[in-house]
Motif scaffolding. Structure first.
Motif, PDB file in Angstrom:
ATOM      1  N   UNK A  63      45.185  19.421  14.765  1.00  0.00           N
ATOM      2  CA  UNK A  63      46.300  19.251  15.680  1.00  0.00           C
ATOM      3  C   UNK A  63      47.018  20.758  15.950  1.00  0.00           C
ATOM      4  N   UNK A  64      47.017  21.654  15.104  1.00  0.00           N
ATOM      5  CA  UNK A  64      47.788  22.858  15.599  1.00  0.00           C
ATOM      6  C   UNK A  64      46.826  23.684  16.144  1.00  0.00           C
ATOM      7  N   UNK A  65      45.577  23.667  15.895  1.00  0.00           N
ATOM      8  CA  UNK A  65      44.498  24.361  16.710  1.00  0.00           C
ATOM      9  C   UNK A  65      44.569  23.788  18.223  1.00  0.00           C
ATOM     10  N   UNK A  66      44.726  22.477  18.331  1.00  0.00           N
ATOM     11  CA  UNK A  66      44.709  22.119  19.762  1.00  0.00           C
ATOM     12  C   UNK A  66      45.875  22.353  20.511  1.00  0.00           C
ATOM     13  N   UNK A  67      46.956  22.516  19.902  1.00  0.00           N
ATOM     14  CA  UNK A  67      48.154  22.633  20.419  1.00  0.00           C
ATOM     15  C   UNK A  67      48.333  24.412  20.898  1.00  0.00           C
ATOM     16  N   UNK A  68      47.597  25.115  20.074  1.00  0.00           N
ATOM     17  CA  UNK A  68      47.466  26.649  20.443  1.00  0.00           C
ATOM     18  C   UNK A  68      46.579  26.557  21.539  1.00  0.00           C
ATOM     19  N   UNK A  69      45.318  25.977  21.569  1.00  0.00           N
ATOM     20  CA  UNK A  69      44.606  25.913  22.762  1.00  0.00           C
ATOM     21  C   UNK A  69      45.151  25.572  23.958  1.00  0.00           C
ATOM     22  N   UNK A  70      45.957  24.498  23.971  1.00  0.00           N
ATOM     23  CA  UNK A  70      46.759  23.797  25.034  1.00  0.00           C
ATOM     24  C   UNK A  70      47.846  24.715  25.720  1.00  0.00           C
ATOM     25  N   UNK A  71      48.714  25.451  24.754  1.00  0.00           N
ATOM     26  CA  UNK A  71      49.697  26.300  25.045  1.00  0.00           C
ATOM     27  C   UNK A  71      49.186  27.417  25.738  1.00  0.00           C
ATOM     28  N   UNK A  72      47.893  28.091  25.241  1.00  0.00           N
ATOM     29  CA  UNK A  72      47.442  29.508  25.479  1.00  0.00           C
ATOM     30  C   UNK A  72      46.161  29.263  26.250  1.00  0.00           C
ATOM     31  N   UNK A  73      46.204  28.239  27.378  1.00  0.00           N
ATOM     32  CA  UNK A  73      45.036  27.435  28.100  1.00  0.00           C
ATOM     33  C   UNK A  73      44.774  28.720  29.071  1.00  0.00           C
TER      34      UNK A  73
END
Length: 120
Positions: free
Chosen positions: A42-52
């Motif tokens: 979940x943390x990794x997905x949020x990083x990917x989303x935030x730094x898209x």
């Protein structure tokens, strides 16, 4: 300039030894009994989303011209970002992601964990 940002969550009722956790868990990747497991995917997905809009060199390395770069390291208990030439706003975005998972920042350069908002 490089900065490392370190995050973890203590289990309830355990002693807090930030220096030990930083060295063992964040630097050496050792699992520490006093720490909770984190939802790393979940943390990794949020990083990917935030730094898209950043270039993803591989799963753990991001860069953006004019913004610097960061490397992402994790175990089941900790997240560490090694930031290179990043501006304050982008580093704050990384911190905000982990705050959403109840993980305060530990800054090893001043041996301080910014956890006054947590239940100690």
């Amino acid at each position: 300039m490089s900065v490392d940002l370190n995050f973890w969550k203590y289990k309830a009722g355990v002693d807090h030894d930030n220096g030990k956790v930083y060295q063992m868990a964040c630097c050496d990747g050792i699992i520490v009994d006093e720490l909770e497991s984190l939802p790393i995917n979940e943390i990794f997905n949020k990083i990917s989303y935030t730094f898209f809009d950043w270039t993803v060199l591989d799963k753990h390395n991001y860069e953006k011209e004019g913004h610097g770069s960061f490397q992402f390291f994790s175990t089941s208990q900790v997240v560490r970002f090694d930031c290179y030439g990043m501006n304050e706003n982008d580093m704050n975005s990384l911190m905000d992601i982990l705050i959403d998972f109840d993980c305060p920042l530990y800054d090893p350069s001043i041996s301080t964990r910014f956890d006054s908002w947590t239940d100690r």
